[in-house]
Design a protein around this motif. Sequence first.
Motif, PDB file in Angstrom:
ATOM      1  N   LYS A 422       0.852  -1.186   0.000  1.00 15.19           N
ATOM      2  CA  LYS A 422       0.000   0.000   0.000  1.00 15.19           C
ATOM      3  C   LYS A 422       0.890   1.239   0.000  1.00 15.19           C
ATOM      4  CE  LYS A 422      -4.432  -1.457   1.884  1.00 15.19           C
ATOM      5  NZ  LYS A 422      -4.269  -2.864   1.533  1.00 15.19           N
ATOM      6  N   THR A 423       0.359   2.329  -0.546  1.00 10.42           N
ATOM      7  CA  THR A 423       1.098   3.579  -0.528  1.00 10.42           C
ATOM      8  C   THR A 423       0.984   4.232   0.846  1.00 10.42           C
ATOM      9  OG1 THR A 423      -0.807   4.938  -1.188  1.00 10.42           O
ATOM     10  CG2 THR A 423       0.525   3.927  -2.955  1.00 10.42           C
ATOM     11  N   ALA A 424       1.806   5.243   1.068  1.00  6.11           N
ATOM     12  CA  ALA A 424       1.751   5.975   2.330  1.00  6.11           C
ATOM     13  C   ALA A 424       0.369   6.575   2.551  1.00  6.11           C
ATOM     14  CB  ALA A 424       2.815   7.068   2.341  1.00  6.11           C
ATOM     15  N   LEU A 425      -0.203   7.169   1.542  1.00  5.66           N
ATOM     16  CA  LEU A 425      -1.524   7.791   1.683  1.00  5.66           C
ATOM     17  C   LEU A 425      -2.594   6.750   1.987  1.00  5.66           C
ATOM     18  CD1 LEU A 425      -3.326  10.276   1.548  1.00  5.66           C
ATOM     19  CD2 LEU A 425      -3.497   9.952  -0.945  1.00  5.66           C
ATOM     20  N   GLU A 426      -2.527   5.615   1.303  1.00  4.76           N
ATOM     21  CA  GLU A 426      -3.510   4.555   1.572  1.00  4.76           C
ATOM     22  C   GLU A 426      -3.379   4.059   3.011  1.00  4.76           C
ATOM     23  OE1 GLU A 426      -3.932   2.565  -2.909  1.00  4.76           O
ATOM     24  OE2 GLU A 426      -2.358   1.887  -1.529  1.00  4.76           O
ATOM     25  N   GLY A 427      -2.144   3.904   3.475  1.00  5.29           N
ATOM     26  CA  GLY A 427      -1.938   3.467   4.856  1.00  5.29           C
ATOM     27  C   GLY A 427      -2.453   4.476   5.851  1.00  5.29           C
ATOM     28  N   ALA A 428      -2.200   5.756   5.607  1.00  4.56           N
ATOM     29  CA  ALA A 428      -2.672   6.805   6.515  1.00  4.56           C
ATOM     30  C   ALA A 428      -4.196   6.842   6.558  1.00  4.56           C
ATOM     31  CB  ALA A 428      -2.111   8.149   6.087  1.00  4.56           C
ATOM     32  N   GLU A 429      -4.827   6.683   5.406  1.00  2.61           N
ATOM     33  CA  GLU A 429      -6.301   6.678   5.354  1.00  2.61           C
ATOM     34  C   GLU A 429      -6.867   5.485   6.113  1.00  2.61           C
ATOM     35  OE1 GLU A 429      -6.997   8.913   1.037  1.00  2.61           O
ATOM     36  OE2 GLU A 429      -6.830   6.717   1.134  1.00  2.61           O
ATOM     37  N   LEU A 430      -6.236   4.324   5.959  1.00  5.45           N
ATOM     38  CA  LEU A 430      -6.665   3.135   6.708  1.00  5.45           C
ATOM     39  C   LEU A 430      -6.550   3.362   8.210  1.00  5.45           C
ATOM     40  CD1 LEU A 430      -5.203   0.039   4.797  1.00  5.45           C
ATOM     41  CD2 LEU A 430      -7.610   0.489   5.315  1.00  5.45           C
ATOM     42  N   TYR A 431      -5.443   3.979   8.598  1.00  7.99           N
ATOM     43  CA  TYR A 431      -5.232   4.198  10.034  1.00  7.99           C
ATOM     44  C   TYR A 431      -6.226   5.213  10.592  1.00  7.99           C
ATOM     45  CZ  TYR A 431      -2.948   4.733  14.515  1.00  7.99           C
ATOM     46  OH  TYR A 431      -2.693   4.758  15.862  1.00  7.99           O
ATOM     47  N   ASP A 432      -6.559   6.219   9.824  1.00  2.00           N
ATOM     48  CA  ASP A 432      -7.562   7.185  10.275  1.00  2.00           C
ATOM     49  C   ASP A 432      -8.897   6.503  10.537  1.00  2.00           C
ATOM     50  OD1 ASP A 432      -5.906   9.416  10.263  1.00  2.00           O
ATOM     51  OD2 ASP A 432      -6.346   9.920   8.177  1.00  2.00           O
ATOM     52  N   ARG A 433      -9.237   5.526   9.725  1.00  2.00           N
ATOM     53  CA  ARG A 433     -10.487   4.777   9.957  1.00  2.00           C
ATOM     54  C   ARG A 433     -10.343   3.841  11.153  1.00  2.00           C
ATOM     55  NH1 ARG A 433     -10.454   4.564   4.183  1.00  2.00           N
ATOM     56  NH2 ARG A 433      -9.751   2.392   4.140  1.00  2.00           N
ATOM     57  N   ASP A 434      -9.148   3.313  11.332  1.00  2.00           N
ATOM     58  CA  ASP A 434      -8.891   2.363  12.418  1.00  2.00           C
ATOM     59  C   ASP A 434      -9.076   3.009  13.797  1.00  2.00           C
ATOM     60  OD1 ASP A 434      -7.967  -0.168  13.503  1.00  2.00           O
ATOM     61  OD2 ASP A 434      -6.055   0.817  13.898  1.00  2.00           O
ATOM     62  N   VAL A 435      -8.677   4.265  13.929  1.00  2.00           N
ATOM     63  CA  VAL A 435      -8.716   4.894  15.257  1.00  2.00           C
ATOM     64  C   VAL A 435     -10.128   5.324  15.655  1.00  2.00           C
ATOM     65  CG1 VAL A 435      -6.342   5.711  15.032  1.00  2.00           C
ATOM     66  CG2 VAL A 435      -8.223   7.240  14.415  1.00  2.00           C
ATOM     67  N   GLU A 436     -11.036   5.400  14.692  1.00  2.00           N
ATOM     68  CA  GLU A 436     -12.384   5.884  15.003  1.00  2.00           C
ATOM     69  C   GLU A 436     -13.076   5.013  16.044  1.00  2.00           C
ATOM     70  OE1 GLU A 436     -14.719   6.351  11.514  1.00  2.00           O
ATOM     71  OE2 GLU A 436     -13.362   7.825  10.598  1.00  2.00           O
ATOM     72  N   LYS A 437     -12.935   3.685  15.902  1.00  2.00           N
ATOM     73  CA  LYS A 437     -13.622   2.777  16.833  1.00  2.00           C
ATOM     74  C   LYS A 437     -13.158   3.003  18.263  1.00  2.00           C
ATOM     75  CE  LYS A 437     -14.003  -0.811  13.288  1.00  2.00           C
ATOM     76  NZ  LYS A 437     -13.579  -2.181  12.880  1.00  2.00           N
ATOM     77  N   GLN A 438     -11.834   3.124  18.443  1.00  2.00           N
ATOM     78  CA  GLN A 438     -11.328   3.300  19.793  1.00  2.00           C
ATOM     79  C   GLN A 438     -11.778   4.633  20.379  1.00  2.00           C
ATOM     80  OE1 GLN A 438      -7.362   4.528  20.644  1.00  2.00           O
ATOM     81  NE2 GLN A 438      -7.038   2.932  22.166  1.00  2.00           N
ATOM     82  N   ALA A 439     -11.722   5.692  19.568  1.00  2.00           N
ATOM     83  CA  ALA A 439     -12.136   7.005  20.060  1.00  2.00           C
ATOM     84  C   ALA A 439     -13.601   7.001  20.485  1.00  2.00           C
ATOM     85  CB  ALA A 439     -11.897   8.046  18.970  1.00  2.00           C
ATOM     86  N   GLN A 440     -14.431   6.303  19.723  1.00  2.00           N
ATOM     87  CA  GLN A 440     -15.839   6.219  20.062  1.00  2.00           C
ATOM     88  C   GLN A 440     -16.057   5.401  21.334  1.00  2.00           C
ATOM     89  OE1 GLN A 440     -17.420   4.648  16.412  1.00  2.00           O
ATOM     90  NE2 GLN A 440     -17.371   6.638  15.366  1.00  2.00           N
ATOM     91  N   GLN A 441     -15.288   4.308  21.487  1.00  2.00           N
ATOM     92  CA  GLN A 441     -15.378   3.514  22.715  1.00  2.00           C
ATOM     93  C   GLN A 441     -14.983   4.313  23.951  1.00  2.00           C
ATOM     94  OE1 GLN A 441     -12.889   0.130  21.886  1.00  2.00           O
ATOM     95  NE2 GLN A 441     -14.437  -0.932  20.682  1.00  2.00           N
ATOM     96  N   LEU A 442     -14.014   5.216  23.768  1.00  2.00           N
ATOM     97  CA  LEU A 442     -13.588   6.063  24.893  1.00  2.00           C
ATOM     98  C   LEU A 442     -14.552   7.211  25.145  1.00  2.00           C
ATOM     99  CD1 LEU A 442      -9.736   6.274  24.167  1.00  2.00           C
ATOM    100  CD2 LEU A 442     -10.860   4.971  25.978  1.00  2.00           C
TER     101      LEU A 442
END
Length: 447
Positions: A422-442
Amino acid sequence: MKKAALMLLAIALIASVLAACSGSSNNGVSNSDSNSSTTNNGNTGNPRDKVTLSLLVDNNPDSIATAEKLVEEFQKKYDYITVETDIRPGGSEGDNIVKTRLATGDMTDVFFYNSGSLLQALNPDTNLLDLTNEPFMSNVMDSFKSTVTQNGKVFGVPTGSSMAGGWLYNKKVYEQHNLQVPKTWEELMSNLKALEGTDVAPIIGSYKDTWTSQLLVLADYYNVQLADPSFADDYTHNKAKYASNPAALRSFEKLEETVGLMNKDYLATTYDAGLRKLAEGEGAHYPMLSFAISAMQQNMPEAIEDIGFFAQPGESADTHGLTVWMPGGAYIYKNSPRIEEAKLFLEFIASVDGVKAMSEVAAPIGPYLIVGADMPDSVPQVVKDILPYFENGNNAAALEFVSPVKGPSLEQITVEVGSGQKTALEGAELYDRDVEKQAQQLGLEGW
């Protein structure tokens, strides 16, 4: 007869007075004084009742050894306090045990736990004792306090040395190829390119242990904060994203730029094997936390002086700085019935004597965060390489210590970016989606 009676009465009165004096004195010491006793450290005061404190630590051998040594030295100083240690598992199982014990009111008086984002998940403002105004907190450096703070209140003291995130390198390889320690990303890339085509891998990848793939991105946070000082706060409140913030995206771009520069077997190489490759000069660089130094000292002591360290470079040599991983902390359960004794224990941990005790069983892998606590001269040079970043102030706590937001899938995403899937941008976009669940749980605002 009257005379005799009066004499007998006088004798009785004298005897009564003497008896009273005898009962209320002890070699000229008053009764109130005779009940006082000399307590620890030569202090005099009221006799101390025996008190037992409970302590919870994880089952990591270093954690247990540190706790045992602290307890041993603390009990010498306060001989009326006994500390009983309870052991819990590490990892997510241990996290759940800590959360459950807090929720059910079954927590020990004192417990050792992570600082930073994992601590925030414990809701410290509700469950932990506020230490903000305790005099002993003046011994604790502000850089650590920021990682154990919620709603302006400080809750813990450090239970070890800090760790540095950056690049371990083989000094012999550098000498053989006439390389200089880089202070900019451009200089580092030049060093890596100079090693292409040689029998030395420019970078050691150990993606078999996927957590190691994160280090290059995480160790870049000092440079992110330097470019955007408000990033951590904006990130926490969903106002900044890795994919859309140029400074944060740069961390993924740096990882992408290393594709093709690792050992050929990087997908099958483990962390332990990566350390061996570094020690033996099969690879020149290993992006890693400084805790690896302890493993190298134990398993390959003959090579430890061949290893050096530098922080992940940014764009300017003038601002070259270090991303720091903070030690875990010691905390007091808010509803402990032994608050005062628990405070004494934390006061000892946050003292130079406490640091000395810890250093006897766990060699420091970075500077201590207690005022006046120096690293012993016996530490290897690679640890001393970290000191200048603290002395000149060019350091910042890793993002996970200043924001509670950290996604669980980062290590899988960085494997994909680091391997070119994956490219850097694709990885960053994936990670931005990944953190949403944890932030919502908190329950964080803005998510």
